[in-house]
Design a protein around this motif. Structure first.
Motif, PDB file in Angstrom:
ATOM      1  N   UNK A   1       0.954  -1.161  -0.092  1.00 51.14           N
ATOM      2  CA  UNK A   1       0.123   0.106   0.027  1.00 51.14           C
ATOM      3  C   UNK A   1       0.926   1.310  -0.035  1.00 51.14           C
ATOM      4  N   UNK A   2       2.012   1.240  -0.848  1.00 52.18           N
ATOM      5  CA  UNK A   2       2.731   2.178  -0.792  1.00 52.18           C
ATOM      6  C   UNK A   2       3.252   3.042   0.269  1.00 52.18           C
ATOM      7  N   UNK A   3       3.599   2.004   1.428  1.00 49.97           N
ATOM      8  CA  UNK A   3       4.319   2.314   2.513  1.00 49.97           C
ATOM      9  C   UNK A   3       5.798   2.669   2.330  1.00 49.97           C
ATOM     10  N   UNK A   4       6.223   3.452   3.010  1.00 48.02           N
ATOM     11  CA  UNK A   4       7.722   4.069   2.997  1.00 48.02           C
ATOM     12  C   UNK A   4       8.829   3.095   3.210  1.00 48.02           C
TER      13      UNK A   4
ATOM     14  N   UNK B   1       2.894 -16.259   1.362  1.00 45.45           N
ATOM     15  CA  UNK B   1       2.217 -15.808   2.611  1.00 45.45           C
ATOM     16  C   UNK B   1       1.421 -16.878   3.111  1.00 45.45           C
ATOM     17  N   UNK B   2       1.584 -17.258   4.267  1.00 49.14           N
ATOM     18  CA  UNK B   2       0.944 -18.392   4.870  1.00 49.14           C
ATOM     19  C   UNK B   2      -0.399 -17.849   5.483  1.00 49.14           C
ATOM     20  N   UNK B   3      -1.541 -18.518   5.206  1.00 49.28           N
ATOM     21  CA  UNK B   3      -2.950 -18.185   5.581  1.00 49.28           C
ATOM     22  C   UNK B   3      -3.182 -16.613   5.584  1.00 49.28           C
ATOM     23  N   UNK B   4      -3.320 -16.072   4.451  1.00 48.07           N
ATOM     24  CA  UNK B   4      -3.514 -14.810   4.417  1.00 48.07           C
ATOM     25  C   UNK B   4      -4.844 -14.347   5.007  1.00 48.07           C
ATOM     26  N   UNK B   5      -4.921 -13.257   5.326  1.00 47.24           N
ATOM     27  CA  UNK B   5      -6.152 -12.904   6.063  1.00 47.24           C
ATOM     28  C   UNK B   5      -6.486 -11.344   5.396  1.00 47.24           C
ATOM     29  N   UNK B   6      -7.802 -10.883   5.590  1.00 44.86           N
ATOM     30  CA  UNK B   6      -8.283  -9.659   5.067  1.00 44.86           C
ATOM     31  C   UNK B   6      -7.550  -8.372   5.092  1.00 44.86           C
ATOM     32  N   UNK B   7      -6.638  -8.406   6.115  1.00 45.47           N
ATOM     33  CA  UNK B   7      -5.910  -7.025   6.385  1.00 45.47           C
ATOM     34  C   UNK B   7      -4.870  -7.126   5.480  1.00 45.47           C
ATOM     35  N   UNK B   8      -4.590  -8.020   4.584  1.00 47.81           N
ATOM     36  CA  UNK B   8      -3.391  -8.214   3.648  1.00 47.81           C
ATOM     37  C   UNK B   8      -3.917  -7.920   2.269  1.00 47.81           C
ATOM     38  N   UNK B   9      -5.382  -7.350   2.288  1.00 47.97           N
ATOM     39  CA  UNK B   9      -5.880  -6.671   0.972  1.00 47.97           C
ATOM     40  C   UNK B   9      -5.137  -5.239   0.890  1.00 47.97           C
ATOM     41  N   UNK B  10      -4.788  -5.387  -0.455  1.00 49.91           N
ATOM     42  CA  UNK B  10      -4.167  -3.894  -0.738  1.00 49.91           C
ATOM     43  C   UNK B  10      -3.228  -4.055  -2.192  1.00 49.91           C
TER      44      UNK B  10
END
Length: 277
Positions: free
Chosen positions: A70-73, A114-123
């Motif tokens: 997500x364009x993080x620095x 990524x092991x067992x991805x969760x919704x917070x990894x959407x982006x």
């Protein structure tokens, strides 16, 4: 020589010179558009090429691969050939650092598993590959979706009117709900003036769609249908209910999460009670 002729000659030469000078170039970013929440694993692969001389002398090429979210620095993953790959920030403790995308020393640990991805990894995921001389990058979006934990369709009757409700619980991303009337001719018509209530909590959504109708709007033996769909995914689910006029009781239909992307449930009201098929 005219200016236009000179321009015609020089531009291709300069373009070829630039292309030939590139030491590293990303050819493909393999990021799935959607992945289901809690899946066993998902692989994001950054495919790039090096010049032969760069691939042979990695220690002097200064090759560094980084992934950003997500364009993080700050990167969420970094690998320098000859060193161990590093998981950082949001992905710390969530990667298989032993996964090898290739058997080549210059591209071996280019990918994220990524092991067992969760919704917070959407982006959006951005891969950058750089050497001492050049850098290239590519960006793609991935949605980790979570089907609803429960979907309900029910109606409540008062004298001369009917309230139809469809409820979906703990779903991601924010879903779309639609309620339809299906006549005996299989004509599907969206109910008018549907109101929505949406609540976000713990990274998921609860949504309720409500339609207030005059009883005369519903035909004898018509069906009601509620459909839920998740934007930018191929996931959808449906509930259907067979409506009988005259009954003052509330009729409901319930479901649990499904393994398929599209299901239909029929609930029929009989004089003796409820029967589900």
């Amino acid at each position: 020589m005219s200016y236009h002729l000179l321009k015609t000659i020089l531009i291709p030469i300069l373009w070829l010179t630039f292309q030939g000078s590139r030491c590293v170039q990303i050819s493909e970013l393999r990021v799935p558009e959607t992945v289901r929440n809690g899946s066993e694993a998902v692989i994001l692969d950054c495919v790039y090429t090096l010049k032969p001389e760069e691939a042979k002398a990695l220690s002097t090429a200064g090759l560094v691969l980084k992934w950003f979210f997500n364009n993080g620095p700050e990167p969420v993953y970094q690998w320098i050939p000859g060193q161990k790959p590093q998981e950082l920030g949001l992905l710390k403790g969530r990667l298989d650092l032993h996964y090898e995308a290739s058997n080549q020393a210059g591209t071996m640990y280019r990918a994220l598993r990524i092991i067992r991805p969760t919704t917070d990894l959407s982006g959006e995921y951005k891969c950058t590959v750089s050497t001492f001389h050049t850098e290239d990058f590519m960006v793609k979006k991935m949605i980790v979706y979570a089907p609803e934990k429960k979907l309900e369709l029910l109606h409540e009757k008062t004298e001369g009117s009917v309230t139809v409700l469809c409820k979906a619980f703990h779903v991601y991303p924010q879903p779309r709900l639609a309620i339809y009337k299906i006549s005996n001719e299989d004509t599907k018509v969206a109910l008018p003036e549907v109101n929505f209530q949406i609540v976000s909590w713990h990274g998921a959504f609860d949504i309720i769609a409500t339609a207030d109708l005059k009883e005369t709007y519903l035909d004898s033996d018509s069906q009601l249908e509620c459909e839920i769909s998740l934007p930018d995914t191929n996931y959808s689910n449906r509930q259907r209910m067979l409506y009988y006029p005259g009954s003052q009781e509330s009729l409901s239909s319930k479901s649990v999460p499904n393994l398929t992307c599209r299901t239909t449930t029929y609930i029929i009201l009989l004089l003796a009670g409820f029967v589900t098929t």
